[in-house]
Design a protein around this motif. Structure first.
Motif, PDB file in Angstrom:
ATOM      1  N   ASP A 234     -17.180   4.221  -9.902  1.00  0.00           N
ATOM      2  CA  ASP A 234     -16.548   3.104 -10.609  1.00  0.00           C
ATOM      3  C   ASP A 234     -16.109   2.085  -9.560  1.00  0.00           C
ATOM      4  N   SER A 235     -16.845   0.989  -9.477  1.00  0.00           N
ATOM      5  CA  SER A 235     -16.589  -0.003  -8.425  1.00  0.00           C
ATOM      6  C   SER A 235     -15.336  -0.832  -8.688  1.00  0.00           C
ATOM      7  N   ASN A 236     -14.716  -0.645  -9.850  1.00  0.00           N
ATOM      8  CA  ASN A 236     -13.479  -1.373 -10.154  1.00  0.00           C
ATOM      9  C   ASN A 236     -12.262  -0.455 -10.223  1.00  0.00           C
ATOM     10  N   TYR A 241      -9.998   2.085  -3.674  1.00  0.00           N
ATOM     11  CA  TYR A 241      -9.936   1.139  -2.561  1.00  0.00           C
ATOM     12  C   TYR A 241      -8.608   1.253  -1.821  1.00  0.00           C
ATOM     13  N   PHE A 242      -7.521   1.395  -2.578  1.00  0.00           N
ATOM     14  CA  PHE A 242      -6.210   1.485  -1.944  1.00  0.00           C
ATOM     15  C   PHE A 242      -6.149   2.702  -1.017  1.00  0.00           C
ATOM     16  N   ASN A 243      -6.564   3.862  -1.527  1.00  0.00           N
ATOM     17  CA  ASN A 243      -6.503   5.080  -0.716  1.00  0.00           C
ATOM     18  C   ASN A 243      -7.453   5.016   0.473  1.00  0.00           C
ATOM     19  N   ARG A 244      -8.618   4.407   0.274  1.00  0.00           N
ATOM     20  CA  ARG A 244      -9.551   4.310   1.400  1.00  0.00           C
ATOM     21  C   ARG A 244      -8.976   3.388   2.483  1.00  0.00           C
ATOM     22  N   ALA A 245      -8.234   2.362   2.076  1.00  0.00           N
ATOM     23  CA  ALA A 245      -7.574   1.498   3.060  1.00  0.00           C
ATOM     24  C   ALA A 245      -6.591   2.293   3.911  1.00  0.00           C
ATOM     25  N   LEU A 246      -5.886   3.242   3.285  1.00  0.00           N
ATOM     26  CA  LEU A 246      -4.955   4.080   4.051  1.00  0.00           C
ATOM     27  C   LEU A 246      -5.710   4.939   5.067  1.00  0.00           C
ATOM     28  N   VAL A 247      -6.883   5.415   4.668  1.00  0.00           N
ATOM     29  CA  VAL A 247      -7.709   6.198   5.603  1.00  0.00           C
ATOM     30  C   VAL A 247      -8.142   5.311   6.772  1.00  0.00           C
ATOM     31  N   TYR A 248      -8.630   4.110   6.446  1.00  0.00           N
ATOM     32  CA  TYR A 248      -9.065   3.201   7.512  1.00  0.00           C
ATOM     33  C   TYR A 248      -7.904   2.884   8.460  1.00  0.00           C
ATOM     34  N   PHE A 261      -7.772  -3.677   0.930  1.00  0.00           N
ATOM     35  CA  PHE A 261      -6.564  -4.241   0.303  1.00  0.00           C
ATOM     36  C   PHE A 261      -6.901  -5.558  -0.406  1.00  0.00           C
ATOM     37  N   ASP A 262      -7.780  -6.364   0.212  1.00  0.00           N
ATOM     38  CA  ASP A 262      -8.217  -7.604  -0.444  1.00  0.00           C
ATOM     39  C   ASP A 262      -8.858  -7.303  -1.796  1.00  0.00           C
ATOM     40  N   LYS A 263      -9.667  -6.232  -1.842  1.00  0.00           N
ATOM     41  CA  LYS A 263     -10.332  -5.864  -3.093  1.00  0.00           C
ATOM     42  C   LYS A 263      -9.306  -5.440  -4.143  1.00  0.00           C
ATOM     43  N   VAL A 264      -8.290  -4.670  -3.730  1.00  0.00           N
ATOM     44  CA  VAL A 264      -7.244  -4.259  -4.672  1.00  0.00           C
ATOM     45  C   VAL A 264      -6.559  -5.479  -5.261  1.00  0.00           C
ATOM     46  N   ILE A 265      -6.256  -6.464  -4.411  1.00  0.00           N
ATOM     47  CA  ILE A 265      -5.552  -7.655  -4.884  1.00  0.00           C
ATOM     48  C   ILE A 265      -6.440  -8.483  -5.807  1.00  0.00           C
ATOM     49  N   ARG A 266      -7.763  -8.490  -5.549  1.00  0.00           N
ATOM     50  CA  ARG A 266      -8.657  -9.181  -6.491  1.00  0.00           C
ATOM     51  C   ARG A 266      -8.654  -8.498  -7.848  1.00  0.00           C
ATOM     52  N   LEU A 267      -8.517  -7.171  -7.844  1.00  0.00           N
ATOM     53  CA  LEU A 267      -8.473  -6.430  -9.107  1.00  0.00           C
ATOM     54  C   LEU A 267      -7.113  -6.531  -9.787  1.00  0.00           C
ATOM     55  N   ASP A 268      -6.043  -6.694  -9.003  1.00  0.00           N
ATOM     56  CA  ASP A 268      -4.683  -6.757  -9.549  1.00  0.00           C
ATOM     57  C   ASP A 268      -3.866  -7.699  -8.682  1.00  0.00           C
ATOM     58  N   SER A 269      -3.786  -8.956  -9.100  1.00  0.00           N
ATOM     59  CA  SER A 269      -3.196 -10.002  -8.248  1.00  0.00           C
ATOM     60  C   SER A 269      -1.679  -9.912  -8.130  1.00  0.00           C
ATOM     61  N   SER A 272       2.364  -5.725  -5.787  1.00  0.00           N
ATOM     62  CA  SER A 272       3.258  -6.031  -4.675  1.00  0.00           C
ATOM     63  C   SER A 272       3.144  -5.007  -3.549  1.00  0.00           C
ATOM     64  N   LEU A 273       2.874  -3.755  -3.877  1.00  0.00           N
ATOM     65  CA  LEU A 273       2.744  -2.747  -2.825  1.00  0.00           C
ATOM     66  C   LEU A 273       1.583  -3.081  -1.898  1.00  0.00           C
ATOM     67  N   THR A 274       0.481  -3.561  -2.457  1.00  0.00           N
ATOM     68  CA  THR A 274      -0.664  -3.897  -1.627  1.00  0.00           C
ATOM     69  C   THR A 274      -0.372  -5.113  -0.759  1.00  0.00           C
ATOM     70  N   TYR A 275       0.300  -6.118  -1.323  1.00  0.00           N
ATOM     71  CA  TYR A 275       0.713  -7.259  -0.487  1.00  0.00           C
ATOM     72  C   TYR A 275       1.593  -6.784   0.675  1.00  0.00           C
ATOM     73  N   PHE A 276       2.505  -5.872   0.383  1.00  0.00           N
ATOM     74  CA  PHE A 276       3.408  -5.373   1.413  1.00  0.00           C
ATOM     75  C   PHE A 276       2.631  -4.641   2.510  1.00  0.00           C
ATOM     76  N   ASN A 277       1.730  -3.742   2.102  1.00  0.00           N
ATOM     77  CA  ASN A 277       0.924  -3.021   3.090  1.00  0.00           C
ATOM     78  C   ASN A 277       0.033  -3.973   3.890  1.00  0.00           C
ATOM     79  N   ARG A 278      -0.536  -4.953   3.198  1.00  0.00           N
ATOM     80  CA  ARG A 278      -1.404  -5.896   3.909  1.00  0.00           C
ATOM     81  C   ARG A 278      -0.593  -6.732   4.904  1.00  0.00           C
ATOM     82  N   ALA A 279       0.644  -7.065   4.517  1.00  0.00           N
ATOM     83  CA  ALA A 279       1.508  -7.801   5.436  1.00  0.00           C
ATOM     84  C   ALA A 279       1.788  -7.000   6.696  1.00  0.00           C
TER      85      ALA A 279
END
Length: 670
Positions: A234-236, A241-248, A261-269, A272-279
């Motif tokens: 399931d590509s969406n 994506y979030f968990n794989r980002a943690l692995v990376y 993380f960019d992909k997660v934010i495209r799926l759910d703008s 806030s947790l993803t913005y925080f991790n990306r920051a």
């Protein structure tokens, strides 16, 4: 186009057939029409047209009030429309008309489980299983309910019973694996996730569960492989994506982590947790300006979260904007005065900014906070979590930090939709008179007598933030401390000091001071009332650090909701116990019922919260805040219509926030 036309034709044919059936006469064709309406209702539900099914079944039930199958089918339709209270009522009617209706017990149990009423749900499952012990479905559903109720061993027994009869349901293995995981049996959890994958290799959930277990055990290669497979399924699927980002991130591949993380934010703008991790990740690679953009977004969604300001201050410091960094550290300290790290770093910046007195003061405060924390390490109270000398630049995991408990802390983060917050707890607080405020027609003589006895013109009962400046509150608290030092240890002075300490966020000290006041006057309900509020506020601040970025995500899959629970839970039991004591001493205290309802809601006990708001309104029919919060709770219980009626009443009584919520939800009502 063809699909739309066929849908219109289908509705036209159904309408003609219904009209013809009615014209035929109910008495002459009673049995025929009854079966026909059942057939139409079932057909509508098979086509997912639940509203049409309800209208059809309403017609049937007007002519045959004893048709228990009609109530049962209408209950299923309402359930699928998320009208859980309406569904529960219809299942209850079906059971009253046919006390041995196994399916009605099962579906009512599932509905009650989604409402958080686990005790009654388990009783319904017991009835269903006693009636038909050969049916596998009730065992699975009861297992999920027991998972949610943290009865893990009993849940495993139920999943075992289900799997003996149904070996091809992947979710059963996943839920059994989660049960073992919560019992710390990772080997059996892993085995069950493997079985789930073998049962359905196209379901991303099994790979995600197994990958999450690998990630937790720092088996990064295996975790990455599982998340890759989940994404292929399931590509969406956001979680993959979030968990794989943690692995990376854990394997030093920041650019690939950022891409996920960019992909997660495209799926759910609004995630806030993803913005925080990306920051944090952007900060680590030196992309400070874009990190600031992400922190600004998180601050928009989570304005009361202390870590937003603390981490953003570090970025400002890296960019050389020291005044902005000091301002952010100050904001963090204002939100959480025990934040030792914030004092340490603000002190260092003040030294650079040639403010040696301020730097020295911050360093001394930090050292005192650290010493206080270490002296309490053996303490079992909330103060043991006050240590803020740890690092806060690690990425936060989705499962342990993202979705929170079953109600996901309504007063917390809601994807930027501030209008969905509960109005706060009431407490005796200090406020300057507000001439613009509407007069409150509800007066309790006992409250008036208490205020007169304390004799402080600024003291009032309110759920609003104090309008007194922080410096003035500090000065008031110092005066109270001097009075106590001078030997005035009356319960009134202790109470007043507890109020001022709570307002400057010295929660542990405030609770202790209220306790001293209670020791001197144990029959005063208002002392328990205010101690309860302070205890609840203390828990909220602790959780703002420990569970940093929770959002409201009422998940329809109970297993997902369970797994999203934070690893550390925060109990309002002591705060509720204080309110129980206050109500025992003063049973007509509407504000105590209101506060208890808020704490029930925050603990995920929505039906109990609804009952307490109703009691508060019964005692005070003009209790605007109780109408507002009861409306919010009903919306989250999927009874949007009744929720909107309560919000309308709250707006009528002066709660302007109600109209913002009504704009969003009233349009969905028929």
């Amino acid at each position: 186009m063809g699909s739309s036309m066929s849908e219109k034709l289908r509705k036209l044919v159904v309408g003609i057939l219904l009209a013809w059936a009615l014209l035929c006469g109910v008495r002459a064709q009673a049995q025929y029409n009854r079966e026909y309406f059942f057939w139409v209702g079932r057909s509508c539900m098979m086509n997912n047209d639940y509203q049409e099914a309800i209208r059809t079944l309403n017609t049937l039930l007007r002519f045959d009030e004893k048709a228990y199958e009609g109530y049962f089918l209408r209950g299923i339709a309402k359930y699928n429309l998320d009208d859980l209270l309406g569904a529960e009522a219809d299942f209850s009617t079906a059971i009253r008309l046919n006390p041995v209706y196994t399916q009605a017990y099962t579906y009512r149990a599932i509905t009650r489980s989604r409402l958080g009423n686990y005790d009654d749900a388990l009783q319904d499952f017991r009835e269903a299983i006693e009636l038909r012990p050969d049916l596998p479905g009730p065992y699975y559903s009861r297992g999920v309910t027991r998972l949610l109720n943290q009865q893990f061993r009993e849940a495993i027994d139920d999943f075992d019973m289900f799997i003996r009869q149904e070996t091809k349901v992947a979710d059963a293995y996943i839920c059994r694996g989660l049960s073992y995981l919560h019992l710390k049996d990772t080997t059996r959890a892993y085995d069950n996730f493997n079985l789930a994958i073998r049962t359905n290799r196209e379901d991303p959930n099994g790979y995600n569960r197994r990958g999450g277990l690998h990630l937790e055990q720092e088996q990064y290669e295996e975790a990455e492989a599982d998340f890759n497979k989940a994404i292929r399924c399931d590509s969406n699927y956001l979680l993959s994506y979030f968990n794989r980002a943690l692995v990376y991130n854990a394997t030093n591949r920041p650019m690939q982590a950022l891409a996920d993380f960019d992909k997660v934010i495209r799926l759910d703008s609004t995630n806030s947790l993803t913005y925080f991790n990306r920051a944090m990740l952007r900060t680590q690679i030196g992309d400070y300006n874009r990190a600031l953009e992400d922190y600004d977004r998180v601050a928009l969604y989570s304005p009361n979260n202390v870590l937003v300001y603390y981490n953003r201050a570090g970025v400002y410091a890296q960019l050389g904007e020291l005044e902005k960094a000091v301002a952010d550290y100050t904001s963090a300290i204002d939100l959480y005065p025990d934040f030792a790290n914030a004092y340490i770093y603000r002190g260092r910046l003040r030294e650079v900014l040639r403010d040696p007195k301020g730097a020295k003061r911050d360093l001394e405060t930090a050292q005192r906070k650290i010493a206080e924390y270490r002296s309490r390490l053996s303490d079992s109270t909330y103060s043991i979590y006050a240590d803020t000398t740890q690092r806060f630049d690690r990425l936060l995991s989705f499962d342990s930090k993202f979705a929170g408990g079953s109600f996901d802390r309504i007063t917390g983060h809601n994807g930027g939709r501030e209008e969905m917050r509960l109005l706060p707890l009431f407490k005796f607080t200090l406020m300057r008179p507000d001439t613009a405020a509407a007069p409150n027609p509800y007066r309790l003589q006992r409250v008036e007598d208490f205020l007169a006895r304390v004799g402080d013109d600024l003291l009032t009962l309110s759920c609003r933030e104090s309008n007194i400046a922080p410096d003035s509150l500090l000065a008031i608290d110092r005066r109270r401390a001097e009075e106590l030092k001078a030997g005035d240890a009356s319960w009134i002075t202790q109470f007043e000091r507890g109020v001022s300490q709570a307002l400057i966020k010295q929660y542990t000290n405030s609770v202790n001071t209220y306790t001293a006041a209670i020791d001197r006057n144990p029959s005063n309900p208002f002392l328990y009332f205010n101690r309860s509020t302070t205890r609840a506020e203390m828990i909220d601040f602790i959780s703002s650090i420990d569970n940093s970025y929770q959002r409201i995500t009422i998940d329809s899959d109970p297993a997902n909701r369970l797994n999203n629970n934070s690893k550390r839970t925060y109990s309002y039991d002591e705060a509720v116990a204080d309110l129980n004591k206050a109500l025992k001493l003063f049973p007509d205290f509407a504000h105590a019922y209101y506060n208890r309802a808020n704490l029930q809601a925050l603990s995920g006990r929505l039906p109990e919260a609804f009952e307490d708001y109703t009691k508060a309104i019964g005692l005070n029919p003009s209790f605007a805040e109780a109408y507002y919060n009861r409306g919010i709770v009903q919306i989250f219980m999927k009874d949007t219509r009744k929720g909107c009626l309560d919000l309308s009443k709250a707006g009528e009584l002066g709660i302007t926030e109600a109209y913002e919520v009504l704009k969003r939800y009233a349009q969905t009502q028929d």
